[in-house]
Design a protein around this motif. Structure first.
Motif: not given
Ligand code: WT7
Length: 645
Positions: A15-22, A425-426
């Protein structure tokens, strides 16, 4: 069913680093459907253009007038985007990290070195007379030169057609003549799992059947002494010594063909799927970045072979367009031991691993210990592709390989789609083991019933895509009519995937497998018609019908019903001969797992083979044979059931 599903939340670290959050996913997805032109106009700028585009989307799925063009008035070059534009900032970054079949062999090729290698290869091809628009067949082991050759074609505007090194000379010949290749790039031999594959010898045999080839460029891999035909064959290293390491990239129109890749369909011989320049690259790069949540320090490894589309989009083009480090593996997962994949992960500090369910299931069968004895601490994300992954294998991959820490992206797509269409998307998607979850930006999946009615809410039916996306194939090479018939006739106005799909109440997609006569063996597509025509080509066979059946490791196995010519004895020896014959005609991946000799096949009175019945018998669903009374001779079914293997 969805009640029993074990849901995995997005890990906090992601969640912290992901390019795309929900939230971002929801927002971007909604916009991509509402305003495709605005959305893709923006994302089309992720690649460098020689002449920028002003048009974005010119696509129509209209019956009889299917035509697909993206960014069509722009010009660019794929190799500029995969190499040159990274040189200023990433010249010394490793582009291709090669791991040989032998664990002692590896190579690191930086972007700067890649530039020189690809330019040189391009100059060699030019010196062989290859020009813009020509087709080059590439039949190679998994060595960096395979990627150099692909990028070299892209650089000079030639189309490549990569043929998997596991295909037989006959299959190779068909693919050479199918696109009129004058030039073949190959190696002396391939090395896989300690075993030799005589590539050059296979090319020689193929050329005997395919008359079009004028030049064969041979890369030395093992150094074996192979026959060279004077005036036709030359070693790459000799040719390379004659040319320079700089080659300007051709300015290519957005819709200029980039490559042809042959794939099996439900009927006839494999068809040449054509992908073009800009839309393909934008889509491969963008999906690669977002689906794998790519960061600059990742070491990314896709275990596919460049002979398949996964190798094209997610070993070569997507990762290199993104300036990533892409690992290329020559070997197999169980050589020298079943720990090999995890040893490679540790050796190169791989952070993202993308592999196939068939490999996961095979390794799961070897137990946890071969995994546990390695560290795998570098891994942060896992991926799956090629066939549905059963929840049991998913959970093992997650718990044992990823130590519960790594999300799994189950990516659904096809040779035809160019890139991933349905996948988590992770950083955005809660995971349900066995579900490919939700569509990528711009993708409009629909589930339809046999009457083409679009089903709503939780439902199951056939999967179609309602509108175009930039990575979509443009045509069947040389046969646009076949393109329209294959993909746009079952559900006019929509792209038919050939897959069945269930959608649950959360809008998650569960691919149920092919609904046509394509079987998926270890993630490789095989047309039943191809195996049948190989079988009937044998002089003892009068008729053959091939179906898939569930197989623990391969996903599906090949079950062949064979009717012999009158007077031919159905022996064990003949059974072996027929298997060997199919291997020789197509390649080892097409080997029937089961051959059942059948005095007759179940046919309707009009002579059509009732495959439904054959499938049920192969699946051992003997109680579900359905109505057999319409058969010309219902008694053949009793014989088939009695002699089931
Ligand atoms: C067929 C396409 C896409 C690259 C590898 C195969 C099956 C693929 C998944 C998945 C369930 C999958 C489909 C599809 N398939 N990925 N994640 N879940 N099924 O490419 O040889 O063109 O085969 O593979 O049946 O239609 P391909």
């Amino acid at each position: 069913m969805s009640q029993s599903v074990h849901i995995h939340d997005v890990p906090e670290t992601f969640k912290k680093r992901a390019l795309i959050g929900s939230h971002r996913y929801d927002e971007m997805y909604a916009r991509s459907l509402k305003d495709p032109t605005g959305f893709w106009g923006e994302h089309g700028m992720r690649i460098d253009w020689i002449k920028p585009f002003t048009r974005v989307k010119d696509t129509s799925f209209a019956p009889g007038a299917v035509s697909i063009a993206w960014f069509q008035d722009g010009t660019t070059n794929v190799s500029l985007n995969c190499i040159d534009r990274h040189l200023a900032e990433r010249g010394d970054k490793v582009a291709i990290l090669w791991e040989g079949d032998d664990p002692k062999d590896s190579r690191r090729i930086t972007y700067r070195e890649l530039h020189a290698e690809v330019c040189r290869f391009a100059n060699v091809l030019k010196a062989q007379g290859v020009a813009k628009g020509d087709r080059v067949t590439i039949y190679m082991p998994m060595i960096p030169e395979a990627a150099f050759a692909m990028l070299a074609c892209a650089r000079i505007g030639a189309m490549h057609s990569v043929v998997f090194g596991g295909f037989s000379p006959d299959a190779l010949a068909g693919r050479i003549t199918g696109c009129d290749s004058r030039v073949v790039v190959t190696a002396d031999e391939a090395l896989r799992g300690g075993r030799i594959v005589p590539l050059k010898k296979n090319v020689d045999a193929a050329i005997e059947k395919a008359g079009t080839v004028e030049r064969v460029v041979v890369v030395k891999r093992t150094g074996a002494d192979v026959a060279m035909v004077a005036g036709r064959d030359a070693y790459y290293h000799d040719l390379a010594a004659e040319v320079g390491a700089d080659c300007p990239a051709e300015e290519m129109e957005a819709e200029a063909p980039l490559f042809i890749l042959y794939t099996s369909g439900s009927t006839g011989q494999p068809k040449g799927v054509l992908h073009t320049t800009a839309g393909y690259l934008v889509y491969a790069a963008m999906t690669h970045q977002y689906v794998f949540d790519l960061h600059d320090d990742d070491v990314y490894w896709c275990t596919a072979d460049v002979g398949w589309v996964t190798g094209h989009s997610y070993i070569v083009y997507g990762p290199l367009a993104n300036g990533a480090t892409t690992l290329m593996f020559e070997g197999v997962p169980n050589y020298p031991s079943v720990s090999r994949l995890w040893e490679v992960v540790d050796k190169h500090k791989v952070t993202i691993l993308y592999t196939a369910p068939t490999a996961i299931r095979a390794l799961m069968g070897a137990g946890d210990e071969p995994v546990r004895r390695t560290s795998r601490a570098s891994l942060r994300l896992l991926g799956s592709v090629g066939e549905p992954i059963n929840p049991e294998a998913w959970e093992w991959y997650h718990r044992v390989v990823g130590e519960g820490r790594c999300p799994i992206v189950d990516t659904w797509w096809q040779t035809e789609t160019g890139g991933i269409l349905i996948s988590p998307l992770p950083g955005a998607t809660r995971l349900k083991p066995g579900s490919a979850t939700r569509p990528f930006f711009g993708v409009r999946p629909e589930i339809v019933d046999a009457e083409a009615k679009v089903l709503e809410g939780a439902c199951e039916g056939n999967l179609v895509i309602a509108d175009s996306w930039p990575g979509q194939m443009r045509t069947v090479y040389g046969d646009h009519k076949r393109f329209e018939e294959t993909y746009f006739s079952a559900y006019p106005g929509k792209y038919f995937t050939g897959d069945g799909c269930r959608r649950d109440a959360d809008g998650y997609h569960w691919i149920t497998g092919r609904v046509d006569d394509v079987i998926n063996v270890s993630g490789h597509r095989m047309g039943t018609a191809e195996v049948e025509s190989a079988l009937v080509a044998h002089d003892t066979v009068s008729e053959a019908a091939v179906v898939g059946y569930p197989h623990d490791v391969k996903g599906q196995g090949i079950y062949a019903y064979v009717t012999l010519m009158a007077g031919v004895e159905p022996t064990e020896g003949l059974r072996k001969q027929l298997v060997a014959h199919v291997r020789q005609e197509i390649g080892p991946i097409a080997s029937p797992d089961v051959i059942q000799f059948a005095p007759g096949l179940p046919k309707t009175r009009s002579g059509k083979i009732m495959r439904r019945i054959l499938r049920k018998i192969a699946e051992n669903e003997l109680g579900a044979l359905g109505d057999t009374s319409t058969l010309a001779d219902p008694s053949v079914v009793d014989d088939l059931v009695a002699n089931r293997r």
